[in-house]
Design an enzyme around this catalytic site. Structure first.
Site, PDB file in Angstrom:
ATOM      1  N   GLU A 490       0.838  -1.193   0.000  1.00 50.04           N
ATOM      2  CA  GLU A 490       0.000   0.000   0.000  1.00 50.04           C
ATOM      3  C   GLU A 490       0.876   1.247   0.000  1.00 50.04           C
ATOM      4  O   GLU A 490       1.968   1.249   0.574  1.00 50.04           O
ATOM      5  CB  GLU A 490      -0.915   0.008   1.228  1.00 50.04           C
ATOM      6  N   HIS A 513      -7.972   1.246   2.171  1.00 49.98           N
ATOM      7  CA  HIS A 513      -7.780   0.854   3.575  1.00 49.98           C
ATOM      8  C   HIS A 513      -8.555   1.791   4.507  1.00 49.98           C
ATOM      9  O   HIS A 513      -8.001   2.375   5.451  1.00 49.98           O
ATOM     10  CB  HIS A 513      -6.297   0.859   3.937  1.00 49.98           C
TER      11      HIS A 513
END
Length: 630
Positions: A490, A513
């Site tokens: 990420e 997220h």
């Protein structure tokens, strides 16, 4: 042991966080034309007097002359003055009350305003030395009692010398007239108190700077203040942690630094020097290498559910406690899972995208209701079990698989293995933890075991799904739609790019997220994790600690608390108690809790002992961490 000195405290910007005349100006000038200009003049006069640039008596008269003060104004401020106590004074009320016979309040302020604070601190009226306002027959303030030395320049040294005090005298205040007490020889030591206001000229002539009452008591060795003062304990909070945590930790007296983004390993190593407490979310990795360079670290707070980004074993091996917030964002994640399931069932994302392109596609093809469908939950912990309840309330049939023994809620049914769940579920939702063993838990074989057209959700950890296999399963139709909120890799910040083989695929929803990223969840996480840190720092409580033995403790009362974290090896307790006995300590209570690798001993002792005698406890074989709490 050294006798307690007489402590003489200034009032404004010391015992309270305000300047009395400025507060009175706000009251008396409410609605008065030109009030802002008058307030500015009063503030300027105050600053000049406190910095030693203007005669105190002259400044006092000038400020009073600017104000249409009445007795009612003074009484109004006196009624609310208790709300203005300096934070570190409020934290240390016990010290003031227990030592009131050695305390004096000395101020150029006014008795009516100061008296409520003096009473709260237990200081007797005859030890409150200050100015008395004078009034006319209509209750208007006409000035102060001119016979009082405190109404004039250098009045404080004169008053102190007239007290005939014996033993050491310590003056504490923020202004130049407080510094004059030491310069005139009326005090043995002077501390520039800077919690509210810092004046360089005053600090320059002080024997020490006290940024809080805790710092003062530590510097003087008073009330057994041999543990580290709170304001010297540095906290570093990364990844834009909610302000509620910062507010709570600063309110408790700790020094808090915040940074918006995550740090990589090298940057974290550079930043963690001298830091006592580290706060992170999910993107910052605390490795063994980072911990090896953390020279002061006592605790880590993960302001999230997972702790796989922290080397827990390495932290425990250094006596560093790790806390998380396992339940605070549960509801937010569950609600997103429900919303994503409905969105996938109805193909909302693709239909919305088409509408933005000008395409009208009103069709029921492929759209289904939740009711009557089977939800397979992989991981039946806090999130999985609550999802089970909400899904069932919406008419879904719930099955679940978990390696641990879990109580099935409602009509949910436990499946004997993962394969059995995959073969039966219409929707599969992942809610497992981030342990390494869960890497690629769902891969090509697991997708092949699913029913054709199964919907797949992952709101747990990015590495538990083989993204390439998921992409192929979507392309083949084995998976009819997917929603992912977490990814194997990420971006560290919002400015960094994101890429994935899943981008652009039909009926695939990708979110950054945000499962626990609601205002309510982030505030709840901030409050929970901050309270866990404070429980550990202030009383040694390790409830919800994920890497040290859990011990629930009450506040320290009537004694001091010794915290000793050690390797779980034979002989440590025997040696520890021998050293406590040799130091002449009277033990009030003792707790021991161990796990397979670590022991945690909490010992409450009487206050009357030599702090130097405790140093030997740090050398007890197996010691990882030694702390003293007052």
């Amino acid at each position: 042991m050294t006798a307690l000195p007489t402590l003489i405290f200034d009032f404004d910007s010391t015992l309270v966080r305000i300047e009395t005349l400025e507060a009175l100006a706000d009251i008396a000038l409410a609605g008065v034309e030109g009030a802002d200009a008058i307030r500015a003049q009063i503030a300027s006069l105050t600053d000049r007097a406190m910095a030693g640039e203007m005669d105190f008596g002259t400044a006092l008269k000038a400020r009073l002359a600017l104000l249409p003060l009445t007795r009612a104004h003074v009484e109004l401020l006196a009624d609310r003055i208790l709300e203005e106590g300096t934070p570190s004074v409020r934290r240390n009320l016990r010290f003031f009350n227990e030592n009131a016979d050695r305390l004096v309040i000395l101020s150029g302020g006014f008795r009516e305003v100061i008296a409520p604070i003096a009473e709260r601190l237990g200081v007797a009226p005859d030890r409150l030395l200050c100015n008395d306002l004078t009034y006319d027959a209509d209750g208007r303030v006409t000035g102060v009692d001119e016979t009082n030395p405190l109404a004039r320049e250098n009045g404080k040294p004169i008053v102190i010398q007239g007290l005939g005090l014996t033993g050491p005298v310590v003056m504490i205040g923020d202004g130049w007239n407080d510094a004059e007490v030491k310069l005139a020889g009326a005090a043995d030591r002077f501390y520039a108190f800077t919690e509210i206001a810092r004046r360089d000229k005053v600090v320059a002539v002080a024997d020490g700077e006290a940024t809080s009452i805790d710092e003062l008591l530590h510097a003087e060795g008073l009330d057994g203040r041999w543990s580290y003062p709170r304001n010297r304990i540095r906290m570093l909070l990364l990844e834009n942690i909610h302000p509620a945590a910062v507010e709570r930790l600063e309110e408790a007296g700790y020094s808090v630094e915040t940074r918006k983004g995550a740090l990589d390993e090298d940057d974290l190593i550079a930043a963690i020097k001298g830091v006592h407490v580290l706060g992170i979310r999910s993107k910052t990795n605390v490795t063994d290498r980072v911990l090896a360079e953390a020279d002061r670290l006592m605790a880590i707070a993960a302001f999230c559910i997972g702790t796989n980004q922290i080397d827990l074993e390495a932290a425990a091996g250094r006596g560093v406690a790790v806390f998380n917030a396992p339940y605070s964002n549960t509801r937010s994640v569950v609600e997103l899972a429900i919303g994503l399931t409905i969105t996938l069932m109805r193909d909302v994302a693709d239909k919305s995208a088409a509408m933005h392109q000008g395409v009208w596609n009103k069709s029921a093809d492929g759209s289904r209701e939740l009711r009557g469908k089977t939800l397979g939950i992989v991981g039946y912990g806090a999130i999985g079990s609550q999802l089970s309840v909400l899904a069932e309330a919406l008419g879904m049939r719930v099955i679940f698989h978990d390696l641990s023994e879990r109580l099935a809620l409602g009509n949910a049914r436990r499946m004997r293995n993962l394969e059995a769940l995959l073969a039966e579920a219409d929707v599969v939702s992942m809610h497992v933890d981030g342990r390494k063993e869960n890497t690629n838990l769902i891969g090509a074989a697991q997708f092949q075991a699913m029913r054709p057209g199964t919907l797949f959700l992952n709101l747990s950890r990015g590495h538990v799904v083989d993204i390439g296999a998921l992409s192929q399963a979507i392309g083949s139709g084995r998976v009819g739609g997917a929603a992912l909120d977490v990814f194997p890799e990420e971006p560290r910040t919002n400015a960094d790019p994101f890429d994935s083989p899943l981008r652009g695929l039909k009926n695939v929803i990708l979110t950054p997220h945000i499962g626990g990223s609601t205002e309510e969840a982030q505030e709840a996480i901030a409050e929970f994790a901050a309270e866990r840190l404070l429980g550990y720092l202030n009383r040694g409580d390790t409830t919800f600690c994920v890497n040290l033995p859990n011990v629930q403790l009450s506040d320290v009362s009537g004694g001091h608390r010794i915290l000793h974290i050690h390797r779980n090896q034979p002989g440590v307790m025997a040696e520890l108690n021998r050293e406590l006995s040799a130091a002449g300590l009277n033990i009030l209570g003792q707790h021991l809790k161990t796990d397979e690798r670590t022991g945690y001993v909490i010992t409450d002792v009487d206050r009357d002992y030599d702090p130097q005698a405790l140093r030997v406890l740090k050398s007890v074989a197996g010691t990882l961490r030694f702390r003293l709490l007052h």
